[in-house]
Design a protein around this motif. Structure first.
Motif, PDB file in Angstrom:
ATOM      1  N   CYS A 225      13.009  11.405  -4.504  1.00  0.00           N
ATOM      2  CA  CYS A 225      12.155  10.307  -4.061  1.00  0.00           C
ATOM      3  C   CYS A 225      11.411  10.686  -2.774  1.00  0.00           C
ATOM      4  O   CYS A 225      12.043  10.963  -1.749  1.00  0.00           O
ATOM      5  CB  CYS A 225      12.992   9.058  -3.834  1.00  0.00           C
ATOM      6  SG  CYS A 225      13.864   8.508  -5.323  1.00  0.00           S
ATOM      7  N   ILE A 226      10.092  10.678  -2.847  1.00  0.00           N
ATOM      8  CA  ILE A 226       9.247  11.021  -1.697  1.00  0.00           C
ATOM      9  C   ILE A 226       8.583   9.749  -1.213  1.00  0.00           C
ATOM     10  O   ILE A 226       7.663   9.215  -1.854  1.00  0.00           O
ATOM     11  CB  ILE A 226       8.201  12.082  -2.070  1.00  0.00           C
ATOM     12  CG1 ILE A 226       8.870  13.284  -2.745  1.00  0.00           C
ATOM     13  CG2 ILE A 226       7.428  12.509  -0.834  1.00  0.00           C
ATOM     14  CD1 ILE A 226       9.929  13.966  -1.895  1.00  0.00           C
ATOM     15  N   PHE A 227       9.029   9.249  -0.073  1.00  0.00           N
ATOM     16  CA  PHE A 227       8.536   7.979   0.463  1.00  0.00           C
ATOM     17  C   PHE A 227       7.122   8.106   1.016  1.00  0.00           C
ATOM     18  O   PHE A 227       6.279   7.230   0.804  1.00  0.00           O
ATOM     19  CB  PHE A 227       9.492   7.487   1.553  1.00  0.00           C
ATOM     20  CG  PHE A 227       9.041   6.255   2.271  1.00  0.00           C
ATOM     21  CD1 PHE A 227       9.023   5.030   1.622  1.00  0.00           C
ATOM     22  CD2 PHE A 227       8.644   6.302   3.596  1.00  0.00           C
ATOM     23  CE1 PHE A 227       8.603   3.877   2.285  1.00  0.00           C
ATOM     24  CE2 PHE A 227       8.225   5.171   4.269  1.00  0.00           C
ATOM     25  CZ  PHE A 227       8.203   3.945   3.604  1.00  0.00           C
ATOM     26  N   ASP A 228       6.839   9.193   1.723  1.00  0.00           N
ATOM     27  CA  ASP A 228       5.535   9.389   2.371  1.00  0.00           C
ATOM     28  C   ASP A 228       4.576  10.059   1.392  1.00  0.00           C
ATOM     29  O   ASP A 228       4.805  11.189   0.944  1.00  0.00           O
ATOM     30  CB  ASP A 228       5.705  10.250   3.625  1.00  0.00           C
ATOM     31  CG  ASP A 228       4.447  10.294   4.484  1.00  0.00           C
ATOM     32  OD1 ASP A 228       3.355   9.968   3.963  1.00  0.00           O
ATOM     33  OD2 ASP A 228       4.550  10.663   5.671  1.00  0.00           O
TER      34      ASP A 228
ATOM     35  N   VAL B  78      13.975   5.700  -2.370  1.00  0.00           N
ATOM     36  CA  VAL B  78      15.094   5.344  -3.237  1.00  0.00           C
ATOM     37  C   VAL B  78      15.101   3.863  -3.597  1.00  0.00           C
ATOM     38  O   VAL B  78      15.720   3.468  -4.593  1.00  0.00           O
ATOM     39  CB  VAL B  78      16.440   5.737  -2.585  1.00  0.00           C
ATOM     40  CG1 VAL B  78      16.553   7.247  -2.451  1.00  0.00           C
ATOM     41  CG2 VAL B  78      16.619   5.054  -1.233  1.00  0.00           C
ATOM     42  N   LEU B  79      14.415   3.029  -2.832  1.00  0.00           N
ATOM     43  CA  LEU B  79      14.333   1.601  -3.128  1.00  0.00           C
ATOM     44  C   LEU B  79      13.032   1.229  -3.836  1.00  0.00           C
ATOM     45  O   LEU B  79      12.758   0.040  -4.040  1.00  0.00           O
ATOM     46  CB  LEU B  79      14.485   0.782  -1.845  1.00  0.00           C
ATOM     47  CG  LEU B  79      15.825   0.932  -1.122  1.00  0.00           C
ATOM     48  CD1 LEU B  79      15.860   0.086   0.142  1.00  0.00           C
ATOM     49  CD2 LEU B  79      16.989   0.567  -2.038  1.00  0.00           C
ATOM     50  N   GLY B  80      12.211   2.229  -4.172  1.00  0.00           N
ATOM     51  CA  GLY B  80      11.003   1.992  -4.960  1.00  0.00           C
ATOM     52  C   GLY B  80       9.737   1.807  -4.167  1.00  0.00           C
ATOM     53  O   GLY B  80       8.662   1.621  -4.757  1.00  0.00           O
ATOM     54  N   THR B  81       9.800   1.838  -2.833  1.00  0.00           N
ATOM     55  CA  THR B  81       8.607   1.637  -2.015  1.00  0.00           C
ATOM     56  C   THR B  81       8.017   2.967  -1.569  1.00  0.00           C
ATOM     57  O   THR B  81       8.708   3.990  -1.529  1.00  0.00           O
ATOM     58  CB  THR B  81       8.924   0.789  -0.779  1.00  0.00           C
ATOM     59  OG1 THR B  81       9.945   1.448  -0.001  1.00  0.00           O
ATOM     60  CG2 THR B  81       9.395  -0.598  -1.172  1.00  0.00           C
ATOM     61  N   GLN B  82       6.723   2.944  -1.236  1.00  0.00           N
ATOM     62  CA  GLN B  82       6.035   4.148  -0.772  1.00  0.00           C
ATOM     63  C   GLN B  82       5.143   3.813   0.415  1.00  0.00           C
ATOM     64  O   GLN B  82       4.541   2.738   0.482  1.00  0.00           O
ATOM     65  CB  GLN B  82       5.178   4.749  -1.881  1.00  0.00           C
ATOM     66  CG  GLN B  82       4.474   6.050  -1.477  1.00  0.00           C
ATOM     67  CD  GLN B  82       3.437   6.507  -2.483  1.00  0.00           C
ATOM     68  OE1 GLN B  82       2.576   5.750  -2.897  1.00  0.00           O
ATOM     69  NE2 GLN B  82       3.533   7.781  -2.893  1.00  0.00           N
ATOM     70  N   LEU B  83       5.094   4.765   1.357  1.00  0.00           N
ATOM     71  CA  LEU B  83       4.154   4.685   2.477  1.00  0.00           C
ATOM     72  C   LEU B  83       2.894   5.433   2.072  1.00  0.00           C
ATOM     73  O   LEU B  83       2.920   6.653   1.881  1.00  0.00           O
ATOM     74  CB  LEU B  83       4.765   5.311   3.732  1.00  0.00           C
ATOM     75  CG  LEU B  83       3.868   5.369   4.968  1.00  0.00           C
ATOM     76  CD1 LEU B  83       3.534   3.969   5.479  1.00  0.00           C
ATOM     77  CD2 LEU B  83       4.513   6.201   6.076  1.00  0.00           C
TER      78      LEU B  83
ATOM     79  N   ILE C  59       2.658  -0.192   2.901  1.00  0.00           N
ATOM     80  CA  ILE C  59       3.888  -0.107   2.112  1.00  0.00           C
ATOM     81  C   ILE C  59       3.632  -0.768   0.761  1.00  0.00           C
ATOM     82  O   ILE C  59       3.298  -1.957   0.704  1.00  0.00           O
ATOM     83  CB  ILE C  59       5.074  -0.782   2.812  1.00  0.00           C
ATOM     84  CG1 ILE C  59       5.330  -0.141   4.174  1.00  0.00           C
ATOM     85  CG2 ILE C  59       6.317  -0.709   1.938  1.00  0.00           C
ATOM     86  CD1 ILE C  59       5.810   1.293   4.107  1.00  0.00           C
ATOM     87  N   VAL C  60       3.777  -0.001  -0.321  1.00  0.00           N
ATOM     88  CA  VAL C  60       3.556  -0.529  -1.659  1.00  0.00           C
ATOM     89  C   VAL C  60       4.825  -0.339  -2.485  1.00  0.00           C
ATOM     90  O   VAL C  60       5.606   0.575  -2.246  1.00  0.00           O
ATOM     91  CB  VAL C  60       2.359   0.159  -2.351  1.00  0.00           C
ATOM     92  CG1 VAL C  60       1.069  -0.130  -1.605  1.00  0.00           C
ATOM     93  CG2 VAL C  60       2.577   1.665  -2.472  1.00  0.00           C
ATOM     94  N   GLN C  61       5.020  -1.218  -3.469  1.00  0.00           N
ATOM     95  CA  GLN C  61       6.190  -1.141  -4.352  1.00  0.00           C
ATOM     96  C   GLN C  61       5.771  -0.429  -5.630  1.00  0.00           C
ATOM     97  O   GLN C  61       5.123  -1.000  -6.497  1.00  0.00           O
ATOM     98  CB  GLN C  61       6.715  -2.541  -4.662  1.00  0.00           C
ATOM     99  CG  GLN C  61       8.078  -2.566  -5.336  1.00  0.00           C
ATOM    100  CD  GLN C  61       9.227  -2.337  -4.353  1.00  0.00           C
ATOM    101  OE1 GLN C  61       9.157  -2.769  -3.199  1.00  0.00           O
ATOM    102  NE2 GLN C  61      10.288  -1.682  -4.815  1.00  0.00           N
ATOM    103  N   ASN C  62       6.146   0.832  -5.761  1.00  0.00           N
ATOM    104  CA  ASN C  62       5.764   1.629  -6.930  1.00  0.00           C
ATOM    105  C   ASN C  62       6.811   1.618  -8.037  1.00  0.00           C
ATOM    106  O   ASN C  62       6.537   2.052  -9.156  1.00  0.00           O
ATOM    107  CB  ASN C  62       5.491   3.082  -6.521  1.00  0.00           C
ATOM    108  CG  ASN C  62       4.153   3.241  -5.835  1.00  0.00           C
ATOM    109  OD1 ASN C  62       3.334   2.322  -5.845  1.00  0.00           O
ATOM    110  ND2 ASN C  62       3.922   4.386  -5.229  1.00  0.00           N
TER     111      ASN C  62
END
Length: 342
Positions: free
Chosen positions: A285-288, A74-79, A85-88
């Motif tokens: 939003c899928i973080f992983d 939800v904050l725009g980052t992804q594992l 950790i990247v900012q997508n």
């Protein structure tokens, strides 16, 4: 006399065609008069000054097509699969992007301090000036979220958040087979999906109230009303998709898809209408990154089913064969969460 001569010249074999066309036009006019249909998909007039504005497509079919599975939290980052950790995507910058906080009940009724995972990152993003970590949440949040499935929206400056507590799927209520490790457990799966659906329903009610603050008293001025004015985006995540998922971890994509569409189906019409008119999109939003493909496959299948069902709207609305029928899901419509701005 000219009309009579014209009628006499009409071939007899075309009479059934003219009759069918006349019947079809009469039927469409009746549906339009009842407010369920117009050539543009919306009712363009009012049969009563006190009758609320209605939308033909304010249904699970239209809303379900607005769901986008996105490769970030939800904050725009992804594992990533490499554990980086990247900012997508950008973090929300104003109230037009509303995020869902997967809160823990003990934090909601206590203090934000100690929260981890997505909730901890959200509280850090809000900032200690707007959300002191060692002080209780606002009274409206504590009074509304008294147990699982509840949700409450709150503005922190220009940052819009819907706090929500999902069910703990490790509880006995969702593990009804003799073997608690049984991942099929059909009765437990249905109970879990039902309560997840109630959680999403309360989230959508809060988002609808954010989009249309006077939603409960809304009567549109139809003469000057633009029925489609996209304004807000909801960034949500799979509720109870972390440690709360228990043995259902691998089935969360299926469970989430079923719960969301059942939530849409059981929302009061006034909330569905606000969502259909004012929502730009719903982002799941899928973080992983490891979980992204499974969720995309499940929601692609869901939206294919929605498109198919929408072609036979009237019959599919009653008994969509692809969606589970929950015995007690109808009671979810009685779960009311009032809007709070302070």
């Amino acid at each position: 006399m000219g009309v009579v001569r014209f009628i006499k010249r009409i071939p007899v074999w075309t009479i059934p065609i003219w009759g069918s066309a006349g019947f079809w036009l009469t039927l469409q006019g009746f549906r339009y008069y009842q407010g369920g249909y117009s050539p543009y998909g919306y009712r363009q007039h009012s049969t009563s000054a006190s009758k609320p504005f209605t939308i033909f497509n304010a249904s699970k079919y239209e809303l379900g097509q607005m769901i986008h599975v996105v490769p970030y939290g939800v904050l725009g980052t992804q594992l990533t699969v490499d554990k980086d950790i990247v900012q997508n995507a950008d973090a929300p910058s104003d109230e037009r992007v509303v995020i869902v906080d997967p809160a823990g009940l003990h934090h909601i009724q206590g203090v934000p301090a100690g929260a981890s995972g997505a909730a901890g990152a959200i509280y850090k993003w809000i900032g200690p000036e707007l959300l002191p970590l060692d002080e209780p949440f606002h009274a409206s949040i504590r009074q509304t979220i008294t147990g699982p499935t509840k949700a409450c929206r709150r503005m922190y400056g220009s940052k819009a958040v819907v706090h929500a507590v999902g069910p703990d799927l490790r509880a006995d209520a969702y593990n009804l087979s003799e073997d608690r490790t049984d991942k099929t457990d059909p009765e437990g799966f249905m109970a879990a999906t039902r309560d997840l659906s109630m959680t999403y329903q309360n989230i959508f009610k809060e988002f609808a109230a954010h989009l249309q603050p006077d939603i409960e008293d809304w009567r549109a001025d139809e003469a000057n009303f633009n029925p489609r004015q996209p304004w807000g985006t909801l960034r949500m995540l799979p509720v109870s998709g972390g440690i709360f998922s228990g043995k259902y971890k691998e089935r969360m994509p299926e469970m989430t898809a079923r719960a969301i569409i059942a939530a849409f189906d059981n929302l009061p019409q006034v909330h569905r209408r606000a969502l259909a008119m004012r929502t730009t999109k719903f982002e799941l939003c899928i973080f992983d990154e490891n979980e992204l493909l499974a969720f995309r496959r499940e929601f692609d299948r869901l939206q294919k089913n929605l498109r198919s069902a929408a072609t036979t709207y009237d019959s599919a609305l009653e008994t969509p064969t692809w969606r589970p029928q929950f015995d007690s899901l109808a009671s979810a419509s009685s779960v009311e969460t009032s809007s709070r701005d302070s």
